[in-house]
Write an enzyme that holds these catalytic residues in place. Sequence first.
Site, PDB file in Angstrom:
ATOM      1  N   ASP A  67       1.304  17.173   1.811  1.00 41.87           N
ATOM      2  CA  ASP A  67       2.291  16.429   1.025  1.00 41.87           C
ATOM      3  C   ASP A  67       2.161  16.705  -0.459  1.00 41.87           C
ATOM      4  OD1 ASP A  67      -0.137  15.010   0.653  1.00 41.87           O
ATOM      5  OD2 ASP A  67       0.415  13.545   2.179  1.00 41.87           O
ATOM      6  N   ASN A 136      -2.739   1.425   5.935  1.00 38.21           N
ATOM      7  CA  ASN A 136      -1.621   0.999   6.778  1.00 38.21           C
ATOM      8  C   ASN A 136      -1.391   1.936   7.964  1.00 38.21           C
ATOM      9  OD1 ASN A 136      -0.536   3.238   5.541  1.00 38.21           O
ATOM     10  ND2 ASN A 136       1.172   2.173   4.566  1.00 38.21           N
ATOM     11  N   HIS A 138      -1.011   5.282   7.808  1.00 38.08           N
ATOM     12  CA  HIS A 138      -0.197   6.478   7.579  1.00 38.08           C
ATOM     13  C   HIS A 138      -1.037   7.745   7.643  1.00 38.08           C
ATOM     14  CE1 HIS A 138      -0.792   6.332   2.904  1.00 38.08           C
ATOM     15  NE2 HIS A 138      -1.495   7.329   3.372  1.00 38.08           N
ATOM     16  N   GLU A 143       4.862   6.896   6.521  1.00 36.46           N
ATOM     17  CA  GLU A 143       4.582   5.475   6.402  1.00 36.46           C
ATOM     18  C   GLU A 143       5.010   4.706   7.658  1.00 36.46           C
ATOM     19  OE1 GLU A 143       2.754   4.704   4.070  1.00 36.46           O
ATOM     20  OE2 GLU A 143       3.466   5.205   2.074  1.00 36.46           O
TER      21      GLU A 143
END
Length: 241
Positions: A67, A136, A138, A143
Amino acid sequence: MRLIVVDDYNKMSEKAAIMVASQIILKPNSILGLATGDTPLGMYKELIKMYNNKEIDFSNVKSFNLDEYYGLSKNNAQSYNYYMKENLFKHINIKEENINIPDGTAKDIEAECKNYEKRIQDQGGIDLQILGIGVNGHIGFNEPDITFEAETHLVNLDEKTIESNSRFFDSIEEVPTKAISMGIKTIMHSKRIILLACGESKAEAIFKTMKGKITPKTPASILQLHNDVTVIIDKEAASKL
Protein backbone atom coordinates in the site's frame (compact mmCIF):
# COMPACT_ATOMS: atom_id res chain seq x y z
CA MET A 1 -2.66 -21.66 9.29
CA ARG A 2 0.62 -22.49 10.94
CA LEU A 3 1.17 -20.69 14.23
CA ILE A 4 4.60 -19.86 15.66
CA VAL A 5 4.61 -18.17 19.08
CA VAL A 6 7.93 -16.61 20.13
CA ASP A 7 9.11 -14.84 23.26
CA ASP A 8 9.44 -11.31 21.94
CA TYR A 9 9.67 -8.91 19.00
CA ASN A 10 13.33 -9.72 18.26
CA LYS A 11 12.61 -13.45 18.00
CA MET A 12 9.64 -12.73 15.73
CA SER A 13 11.84 -10.57 13.48
CA GLU A 14 14.59 -13.20 13.31
CA LYS A 15 12.17 -16.02 12.50
CA ALA A 16 10.47 -13.98 9.76
CA ALA A 17 13.80 -12.94 8.22
CA ILE A 18 14.96 -16.57 8.07
CA MET A 19 11.79 -17.51 6.19
CA VAL A 20 12.19 -14.64 3.72
CA ALA A 21 15.86 -15.50 3.21
CA SER A 22 14.96 -19.15 2.58
CA GLN A 23 12.47 -18.06 -0.07
CA ILE A 24 15.16 -15.97 -1.85
CA ILE A 25 17.78 -18.73 -1.63
CA LEU A 26 15.38 -21.32 -3.07
CA LYS A 27 14.10 -18.92 -5.75
CA PRO A 28 16.55 -16.04 -6.41
CA ASN A 29 14.03 -14.25 -8.67
CA SER A 30 11.27 -14.33 -6.06
CA ILE A 31 8.41 -11.82 -6.14
CA LEU A 32 8.10 -10.45 -2.61
CA GLY A 33 5.08 -8.61 -1.23
CA LEU A 34 6.32 -6.16 1.39
CA ALA A 35 4.65 -4.41 4.31
CA THR A 36 5.44 -1.23 6.25
CA GLY A 37 4.84 0.07 9.77
CA ASP A 38 6.57 -0.79 13.04
CA THR A 39 6.10 -4.55 12.87
CA PRO A 40 8.39 -5.52 9.95
CA LEU A 41 11.21 -3.11 10.84
CA GLY A 42 13.13 -5.72 12.85
CA MET A 43 12.75 -8.25 10.03
CA TYR A 44 14.20 -5.75 7.54
CA LYS A 45 17.16 -5.11 9.85
CA GLU A 46 17.82 -8.86 10.03
CA LEU A 47 17.63 -9.17 6.22
CA ILE A 48 20.12 -6.31 5.84
CA LYS A 49 22.50 -8.16 8.21
CA MET A 50 22.15 -11.33 6.13
CA TYR A 51 22.84 -9.37 2.95
CA ASN A 52 25.94 -7.75 4.47
CA ASN A 53 27.13 -11.22 5.53
CA LYS A 54 26.67 -12.36 1.90
CA GLU A 55 24.04 -14.89 2.93
CA ILE A 56 21.40 -13.57 0.51
CA ASP A 57 21.36 -11.74 -2.82
CA PHE A 58 18.52 -9.41 -3.85
CA SER A 59 19.78 -8.68 -7.38
CA ASN A 60 17.04 -10.73 -9.08
CA VAL A 61 14.30 -10.16 -6.50
CA LYS A 62 11.25 -8.08 -7.42
CA SER A 63 9.07 -6.41 -4.81
CA PHE A 64 5.53 -5.10 -4.61
CA ASN A 65 4.44 -3.05 -1.63
CA LEU A 66 1.04 -3.62 -0.10
CA ASP A 67 0.00 0.00 0.00
CA GLU A 68 0.80 3.69 -0.09
CA TYR A 69 -0.85 6.79 1.34
CA TYR A 70 -2.95 8.77 -1.12
CA GLY A 71 -1.65 12.29 -1.67
CA LEU A 72 1.86 11.88 -0.23
CA SER A 73 4.82 12.34 -2.59
CA LYS A 74 7.54 9.70 -2.78
CA ASN A 75 9.92 12.06 -1.00
CA ASN A 76 7.61 12.73 1.94
CA ALA A 77 9.22 11.23 5.05
CA GLN A 78 5.91 9.56 5.99
CA SER A 79 5.33 7.95 2.59
CA TYR A 80 5.85 4.21 2.33
CA ASN A 81 8.13 4.77 -0.64
CA TYR A 82 10.45 6.74 1.67
CA TYR A 83 10.04 4.15 4.45
CA MET A 84 11.08 1.27 2.19
CA LYS A 85 14.14 3.09 0.83
CA GLU A 86 15.34 4.14 4.28
CA ASN A 87 14.65 0.85 6.04
CA LEU A 88 15.57 -1.70 3.38
CA PHE A 89 16.17 -0.80 -0.25
CA LYS A 90 19.16 1.52 0.07
CA HIS A 91 20.95 -1.07 2.23
CA ILE A 92 20.67 -4.03 -0.19
CA ASN A 93 21.33 -4.70 -3.90
CA ILE A 94 17.76 -4.78 -5.18
CA LYS A 95 17.49 -3.06 -8.57
CA GLU A 96 15.48 0.15 -8.78
CA GLU A 97 13.49 -1.18 -11.75
CA ASN A 98 12.44 -4.20 -9.69
CA ILE A 99 10.82 -2.10 -6.95
CA ASN A 100 7.08 -1.52 -7.23
CA ILE A 101 5.14 0.80 -4.89
CA PRO A 102 1.75 2.40 -5.69
CA ASP A 103 1.97 6.06 -6.72
CA GLY A 104 -0.12 7.98 -4.21
CA THR A 105 0.13 11.16 -6.28
CA ALA A 106 -1.06 9.70 -9.60
CA LYS A 107 -3.51 12.03 -11.35
CA ASP A 108 -5.69 9.09 -12.38
CA ILE A 109 -5.88 6.91 -9.26
CA GLU A 110 -8.23 4.37 -10.82
CA ALA A 111 -5.79 3.84 -13.69
CA GLU A 112 -2.89 3.59 -11.21
CA CYS A 113 -4.74 0.87 -9.27
CA LYS A 114 -5.50 -1.11 -12.43
CA ASN A 115 -1.92 -0.74 -13.66
CA TYR A 116 -0.49 -1.87 -10.32
CA GLU A 117 -2.76 -4.91 -10.31
CA LYS A 118 -1.71 -5.78 -13.88
CA ARG A 119 1.98 -5.50 -13.00
CA ILE A 120 1.48 -8.02 -10.18
CA GLN A 121 -0.45 -10.38 -12.46
CA ASP A 122 2.14 -10.05 -15.22
CA GLN A 123 4.75 -11.36 -12.77
CA GLY A 124 2.58 -14.36 -11.98
CA GLY A 125 1.53 -13.05 -8.58
CA ILE A 126 3.38 -12.75 -5.27
CA ASP A 127 5.59 -15.66 -4.17
CA LEU A 128 5.79 -14.59 -0.52
CA GLN A 129 3.62 -11.87 1.01
CA ILE A 130 4.53 -10.25 4.32
CA LEU A 131 1.58 -8.89 6.30
CA GLY A 132 1.14 -6.96 9.49
CA ILE A 133 -2.28 -6.58 11.07
CA GLY A 134 -4.15 -3.56 12.39
CA VAL A 135 -5.88 -3.49 15.77
CA ASN A 136 -9.13 -3.61 13.78
CA GLY A 137 -8.00 -6.68 11.83
CA HIS A 138 -7.04 -4.92 8.63
CA ILE A 139 -4.39 -6.32 6.29
CA GLY A 140 -2.80 -3.91 3.87
CA PHE A 141 -5.27 -1.06 4.13
CA ASN A 142 -8.27 -3.34 3.65
CA GLU A 143 -10.44 -1.95 6.42
CA PRO A 144 -13.43 -3.63 8.15
CA ASP A 145 -16.41 -3.45 5.78
CA ILE A 146 -19.51 -5.33 4.67
CA THR A 147 -17.70 -6.82 1.65
CA PHE A 148 -14.17 -7.85 0.68
CA GLU A 149 -12.53 -5.58 -1.92
CA ALA A 150 -10.93 -7.84 -4.51
CA GLU A 151 -8.15 -5.97 -6.27
CA THR A 152 -5.88 -2.93 -5.79
CA HIS A 153 -8.10 0.02 -4.93
CA LEU A 154 -8.41 3.40 -3.20
CA VAL A 155 -9.41 3.04 0.45
CA ASN A 156 -11.04 5.41 2.93
CA LEU A 157 -9.06 4.79 6.11
CA ASP A 158 -10.85 3.73 9.28
CA GLU A 159 -10.79 6.09 12.28
CA LYS A 160 -8.87 3.50 14.31
CA THR A 161 -6.25 3.26 11.56
CA ILE A 162 -5.88 7.04 11.35
CA GLU A 163 -5.57 7.25 15.14
CA SER A 164 -3.02 4.41 15.23
CA ASN A 165 -0.92 5.92 12.43
CA SER A 166 -1.00 9.42 13.94
CA ARG A 167 2.05 8.48 16.04
CA PHE A 168 4.14 8.84 12.87
CA PHE A 169 2.91 12.39 12.20
CA ASP A 170 3.15 15.69 14.08
CA SER A 171 -0.64 15.74 14.51
CA ILE A 172 -3.62 13.55 13.69
CA GLU A 173 -4.80 16.20 11.20
CA GLU A 174 -1.73 15.45 9.05
CA VAL A 175 -2.56 11.75 8.68
CA PRO A 176 -3.89 10.96 5.19
CA THR A 177 -7.48 9.74 5.20
CA LYS A 178 -7.07 7.61 2.06
CA ALA A 179 -4.60 5.07 0.70
CA ILE A 180 -4.01 2.77 -2.25
CA SER A 181 -4.01 -0.87 -1.17
CA MET A 182 -3.71 -4.32 -2.67
CA GLY A 183 -7.10 -5.99 -2.42
CA ILE A 184 -8.01 -9.17 -0.57
CA LYS A 185 -8.08 -11.23 -3.78
CA THR A 186 -4.60 -9.96 -4.69
CA ILE A 187 -3.25 -10.91 -1.26
CA MET A 188 -4.99 -14.30 -1.27
CA HIS A 189 -3.45 -15.18 -4.65
CA SER A 190 0.01 -14.99 -3.04
CA LYS A 191 1.61 -18.43 -2.99
CA ARG A 192 2.81 -18.06 0.61
CA ILE A 193 1.91 -15.57 3.34
CA ILE A 194 3.62 -14.61 6.60
CA LEU A 195 1.52 -12.64 9.09
CA LEU A 196 3.43 -10.83 11.85
CA ALA A 197 2.03 -9.36 15.06
CA CYS A 198 3.50 -8.22 18.33
CA GLY A 199 2.05 -6.85 21.55
CA GLU A 200 -1.14 -7.13 23.58
CA SER A 201 -2.91 -4.53 21.43
CA LYS A 202 -2.97 -7.05 18.56
CA ALA A 203 -4.26 -9.99 20.64
CA GLU A 204 -7.96 -9.46 19.88
CA ALA A 205 -7.32 -9.07 16.14
CA ILE A 206 -5.20 -12.24 16.12
CA PHE A 207 -7.89 -14.17 17.98
CA LYS A 208 -10.59 -13.07 15.50
CA THR A 209 -8.26 -13.80 12.57
CA MET A 210 -7.47 -17.34 13.65
CA LYS A 211 -10.51 -18.44 15.65
CA GLY A 212 -13.33 -16.13 14.59
CA LYS A 213 -15.80 -16.22 11.72
CA ILE A 214 -14.56 -15.37 8.25
CA THR A 215 -16.02 -11.92 7.77
CA PRO A 216 -15.07 -8.65 6.06
CA LYS A 217 -15.60 -7.07 9.49
CA THR A 218 -12.27 -8.73 10.35
CA PRO A 219 -10.48 -8.63 6.97
CA ALA A 220 -7.56 -10.83 8.11
CA SER A 221 -9.99 -13.67 8.90
CA ILE A 222 -10.04 -14.49 5.16
CA LEU A 223 -6.54 -15.91 5.64
CA GLN A 224 -8.16 -19.01 7.17
CA LEU A 225 -8.98 -20.01 3.58
CA HIS A 226 -5.39 -19.76 2.32
CA ASN A 227 -3.41 -23.01 2.16
CA ASP A 228 0.00 -21.63 3.17
CA VAL A 229 -0.11 -19.00 5.91
CA THR A 230 2.42 -18.80 8.75
CA VAL A 231 1.47 -16.59 11.69
CA ILE A 232 4.47 -15.46 13.75
CA ILE A 233 3.53 -13.65 16.95
CA ASP A 234 4.90 -12.95 20.40
CA LYS A 235 3.32 -14.25 23.62
CA GLU A 236 1.37 -11.05 24.20
CA ALA A 237 -0.25 -11.13 20.77
CA ALA A 238 -1.07 -14.81 21.39
CA SER A 239 -2.60 -14.16 24.82
CA LYS A 240 -6.24 -14.65 23.71
CA LEU A 241 -5.71 -17.82 21.67
